[in-house]
Design a protein around this motif. Structure first.
Motif, PDB file in Angstrom:
ATOM      1  N   PRO A 150       0.821  -1.212   0.000  1.00 32.61           N
ATOM      2  CA  PRO A 150       0.000   0.000   0.000  1.00 32.61           C
ATOM      3  C   PRO A 150       0.847   1.251   0.000  1.00 32.61           C
ATOM      4  CG  PRO A 150      -0.813  -1.606   1.599  1.00 32.61           C
ATOM      5  CD  PRO A 150       0.481  -2.132   1.070  1.00 32.61           C
ATOM      6  N   TYR A 151       0.341   2.238  -0.756  1.00 29.66           N
ATOM      7  CA  TYR A 151       1.084   3.478  -0.856  1.00 29.66           C
ATOM      8  C   TYR A 151       1.148   4.177   0.507  1.00 29.66           C
ATOM      9  CZ  TYR A 151       2.285   8.188  -2.259  1.00 29.66           C
ATOM     10  OH  TYR A 151       2.891   9.402  -2.389  1.00 29.66           O
ATOM     11  N   GLY A 152       2.322   4.763   0.793  1.00 32.52           N
ATOM     12  CA  GLY A 152       2.474   5.474   2.038  1.00 32.52           C
ATOM     13  C   GLY A 152       2.975   4.632   3.185  1.00 32.52           C
ATOM     14  N   SER A 153       3.350   3.396   2.918  1.00 33.33           N
ATOM     15  CA  SER A 153       3.875   2.555   3.979  1.00 33.33           C
ATOM     16  C   SER A 153       5.155   3.161   4.526  1.00 33.33           C
ATOM     17  CB  SER A 153       4.159   1.137   3.457  1.00 33.33           C
ATOM     18  OG  SER A 153       4.833   0.382   4.442  1.00 33.33           O
ATOM     19  N   PRO A 154       5.300   3.318   5.852  1.00 32.41           N
ATOM     20  CA  PRO A 154       6.510   3.940   6.403  1.00 32.41           C
ATOM     21  C   PRO A 154       7.757   3.107   6.190  1.00 32.41           C
ATOM     22  CG  PRO A 154       5.156   3.023   8.151  1.00 32.41           C
ATOM     23  CD  PRO A 154       4.355   2.935   6.886  1.00 32.41           C
ATOM     24  N   PHE A 155       7.617   1.824   5.837  1.00 32.92           N
ATOM     25  CA  PHE A 155       8.766   0.965   5.611  1.00 32.92           C
ATOM     26  C   PHE A 155       9.054   0.776   4.120  1.00 32.92           C
ATOM     27  CE2 PHE A 155       6.992  -0.174   9.709  1.00 32.92           C
ATOM     28  CZ  PHE A 155       8.106  -0.142  10.520  1.00 32.92           C
ATOM     29  N   ALA A 156       8.501   1.684   3.289  1.00 35.48           N
ATOM     30  CA  ALA A 156       8.625   1.505   1.843  1.00 35.48           C
ATOM     31  C   ALA A 156      10.078   1.552   1.378  1.00 35.48           C
ATOM     32  CB  ALA A 156       7.806   2.573   1.120  1.00 35.48           C
ATOM     33  N   SER A 157      10.899   2.433   1.981  1.00 36.01           N
ATOM     34  CA  SER A 157      12.279   2.580   1.513  1.00 36.01           C
ATOM     35  C   SER A 157      13.280   1.930   2.460  1.00 36.01           C
ATOM     36  CB  SER A 157      12.620   4.069   1.354  1.00 36.01           C
ATOM     37  OG  SER A 157      12.516   4.739   2.596  1.00 36.01           O
ATOM     38  N   LEU A 158      12.803   1.113   3.386  1.00 40.83           N
ATOM     39  CA  LEU A 158      13.703   0.462   4.338  1.00 40.83           C
ATOM     40  C   LEU A 158      14.265  -0.788   3.681  1.00 40.83           C
ATOM     41  CD1 LEU A 158      14.815   0.625   7.207  1.00 40.83           C
ATOM     42  CD2 LEU A 158      12.918  -0.814   7.939  1.00 40.83           C
ATOM     43  N   VAL A 159      15.295  -0.611   2.886  1.00 42.07           N
ATOM     44  CA  VAL A 159      15.919  -1.716   2.171  1.00 42.07           C
ATOM     45  C   VAL A 159      17.372  -1.844   2.628  1.00 42.07           C
ATOM     46  CG1 VAL A 159      14.425  -1.496   0.166  1.00 42.07           C
ATOM     47  CG2 VAL A 159      16.520  -0.176   0.261  1.00 42.07           C
ATOM     48  N   PRO A 160      17.912  -3.045   2.603  1.00 43.70           N
ATOM     49  CA  PRO A 160      19.311  -3.213   3.022  1.00 43.70           C
ATOM     50  C   PRO A 160      20.249  -2.393   2.147  1.00 43.70           C
ATOM     51  CG  PRO A 160      18.188  -5.334   2.871  1.00 43.70           C
ATOM     52  CD  PRO A 160      17.264  -4.316   2.271  1.00 43.70           C
ATOM     53  N   SER A 161      21.303  -1.881   2.751  1.00 44.60           N
ATOM     54  CA  SER A 161      22.292  -1.097   2.019  1.00 44.60           C
ATOM     55  C   SER A 161      23.678  -1.532   2.468  1.00 44.60           C
ATOM     56  CB  SER A 161      22.087   0.406   2.264  1.00 44.60           C
ATOM     57  OG  SER A 161      22.231   0.712   3.644  1.00 44.60           O
ATOM     58  N   SER A 162      24.688  -0.984   1.835  1.00 40.49           N
ATOM     59  CA  SER A 162      26.074  -1.315   2.161  1.00 40.49           C
ATOM     60  C   SER A 162      26.881  -0.028   2.249  1.00 40.49           C
ATOM     61  CB  SER A 162      26.667  -2.254   1.105  1.00 40.49           C
ATOM     62  OG  SER A 162      26.591  -1.649  -0.178  1.00 40.49           O
ATOM     63  N   PHE A 163      28.050  -0.119   2.817  1.00 35.40           N
ATOM     64  CA  PHE A 163      28.916   1.048   2.940  1.00 35.40           C
ATOM     65  C   PHE A 163      29.440   1.453   1.562  1.00 35.40           C
ATOM     66  CE2 PHE A 163      29.208  -0.848   7.175  1.00 35.40           C
ATOM     67  CZ  PHE A 163      28.975   0.257   7.977  1.00 35.40           C
ATOM     68  N   PRO A 164      29.438   2.741   1.258  1.00 34.96           N
ATOM     69  CA  PRO A 164      30.010   3.193  -0.024  1.00 34.96           C
ATOM     70  C   PRO A 164      31.492   2.848  -0.099  1.00 34.96           C
ATOM     71  CG  PRO A 164      28.692   4.925   1.020  1.00 34.96           C
ATOM     72  CD  PRO A 164      28.867   3.850   2.038  1.00 34.96           C
ATOM     73  N   PRO A 165      32.011   2.669  -1.311  1.00 33.89           N
ATOM     74  CA  PRO A 165      33.449   2.388  -1.446  1.00 33.89           C
ATOM     75  C   PRO A 165      34.290   3.511  -0.845  1.00 33.89           C
ATOM     76  CG  PRO A 165      32.282   1.972  -3.515  1.00 33.89           C
ATOM     77  CD  PRO A 165      31.311   2.655  -2.606  1.00 33.89           C
ATOM     78  N   GLY A 166      35.352   3.136  -0.151  1.00 35.32           N
ATOM     79  CA  GLY A 166      36.247   4.117   0.444  1.00 35.32           C
ATOM     80  C   GLY A 166      35.800   4.665   1.775  1.00 35.32           C
ATOM     81  N   THR A 167      34.791   4.040   2.400  1.00 37.02           N
ATOM     82  CA  THR A 167      34.322   4.514   3.701  1.00 37.02           C
ATOM     83  C   THR A 167      35.412   4.314   4.754  1.00 37.02           C
ATOM     84  OG1 THR A 167      32.046   3.935   3.120  1.00 37.02           O
ATOM     85  CG2 THR A 167      32.525   4.268   5.446  1.00 37.02           C
ATOM     86  N   ASP A 168      35.555   5.289   5.620  1.00 33.94           N
ATOM     87  CA  ASP A 168      36.547   5.232   6.696  1.00 33.94           C
ATOM     88  C   ASP A 168      36.296   3.982   7.541  1.00 33.94           C
ATOM     89  OD1 ASP A 168      38.192   5.580   8.894  1.00 33.94           O
ATOM     90  OD2 ASP A 168      37.782   7.728   9.065  1.00 33.94           O
ATOM     91  N   PRO A 169      37.301   3.158   7.784  1.00 34.92           N
ATOM     92  CA  PRO A 169      37.114   1.963   8.615  1.00 34.92           C
ATOM     93  C   PRO A 169      36.582   2.276  10.011  1.00 34.92           C
ATOM     94  CG  PRO A 169      39.210   1.852   7.452  1.00 34.92           C
ATOM     95  CD  PRO A 169      38.670   3.223   7.229  1.00 34.92           C
ATOM     96  N   ASN A 170      36.910   3.468  10.539  1.00 36.79           N
ATOM     97  CA  ASN A 170      36.386   3.848  11.852  1.00 36.79           C
ATOM     98  C   ASN A 170      34.867   4.018  11.814  1.00 36.79           C
ATOM     99  OD1 ASN A 170      38.938   3.887  13.088  1.00 36.79           O
ATOM    100  ND2 ASN A 170      39.317   5.991  12.360  1.00 36.79           N
TER     101      ASN A 170
END
Length: 290
Positions: free
Chosen positions: A103-123
């Protein structure tokens, strides 16, 4: 005995004893109402239907007549076959359309797994992994608050909620590695702006310094709006007339959100202070910031 001839010659019609014979080619006499049709001789073809007349009705329970071999077959209208009662609906893949989404407007619509961008600081990666204690790949608002505090960036839960909304555009109050990295680097950038305009190195910025800091971010607000912002975001309740770093972040996020709302209503807004913009800010701010 009377001497008169019979009445056959006087135009009174045939005598009752003589049957009436119809002329050749004349239609048969009409049947009385409700009388059954005359029986067809055995083996005779059924009477032809007039052109354009509907086919005769089938007896109840009889199988439908099959089309003759080679006859024209007409599929059901719109090629829709009626499924038996209780049968599942046809699969959406057959129609060429994707299955129906959530259903449109679901608050979890964009809650998708992601990963760290390349070159992210190890800290930064280590900080996120320490906050993600359940290993779900997401951290909630309390975990984000603790993670930022480990880098001497203490924020109220309200500021944390504003940050999460800014980088997810939803009220999920969960972020993944990609969003966490964006939050972390953005806070570093905003800290640089704060320290640049904190000219006396007091750890606070006053009204004039706040004006210059907002201008560097593209927001021109009037002195009346500046005074209201300082009084609302000053931890001392307006006594110090200055804002600390954590409240400075919340102040900037609030001004950014209200400015975007104003732009949606007034497309002529060019970034300079206007009477309509000032009135909008002075009207909304007292209710938005407790």
């Amino acid at each position: 005995m009377s001497g008169y001839p019979n009445n056959s010659g006087y135009g009174y019609g045939p005598s009752p004893s003589q049957p009436y014979s119809a002329p050749y080619g004349a239609p048969p006499p009409a049947q009385p109402y409700g009388a059954p049709p005359p029986a067809q001789p055995y083996g005779a073809p059924p009477p032809a239907q007039p052109y354009g007349a509907p086919p005769p009705a089938q007896p109840y329970g009889a199988a439908p007549q099959s089309a003759p071999y080679g006859g024209d077959y007409k599929p059901p209208k719109d090629n829709k076959l009626s499924a038996p009662y209780g049968a599942p609906p046809p699969s959406s893949s057959a129609s060429g359309y994707p299955p129906q989404s959530a259903p449109y407007g679901s608050p979890f619509a964009s809650l998708v797994p992601s990963s760290f961008p390349p070159g992210t600081d190890p800290n930064v990666i280590s900080c996120f992994q320490m906050a993600d204690q359940d290993g779900s790949g997401f951290i909630d608002d309390k975990e984000l608050q603790r993670a930022l505090s480990s880098y001497n960036q203490s924020f109220s839960i309200r500021t944390v909620h504003l940050l999460m909304y800014l980088f997810t555009n939803t009220n999920t109050r969960k972020i993944g590695p990609k969003e966490f990295t964006s939050v972390f680097y953005s806070l570093q950038n905003w800290r640089g702006i704060f320290e640049r305009f904190d000219r006396d190195r007091s750890g606070k910025i006053d009204m004039s310094e706040l004006r210059d800091a907002l201008l560097s971010l593209g927001f021109a607000v009037s002195p009346a709006v500046l005074e209201l912002l300082v009084s609302k975001f000053d931890k001392s309740g307006g006594k110090n007339k200055a804002i600390e770093y954590d409240n400075f972040i919340e102040c900037c996020l609030t001004v950014k959100g209200l400015t975007e709302k104003f732009k949606e209503k007034d497309t002529t807004y060019s970034g300079s202070a206007t009477f309509a913009y000032e009135s909008f800010m002075l009207t909304v701010l007292p209710f938005l910031v407790a």
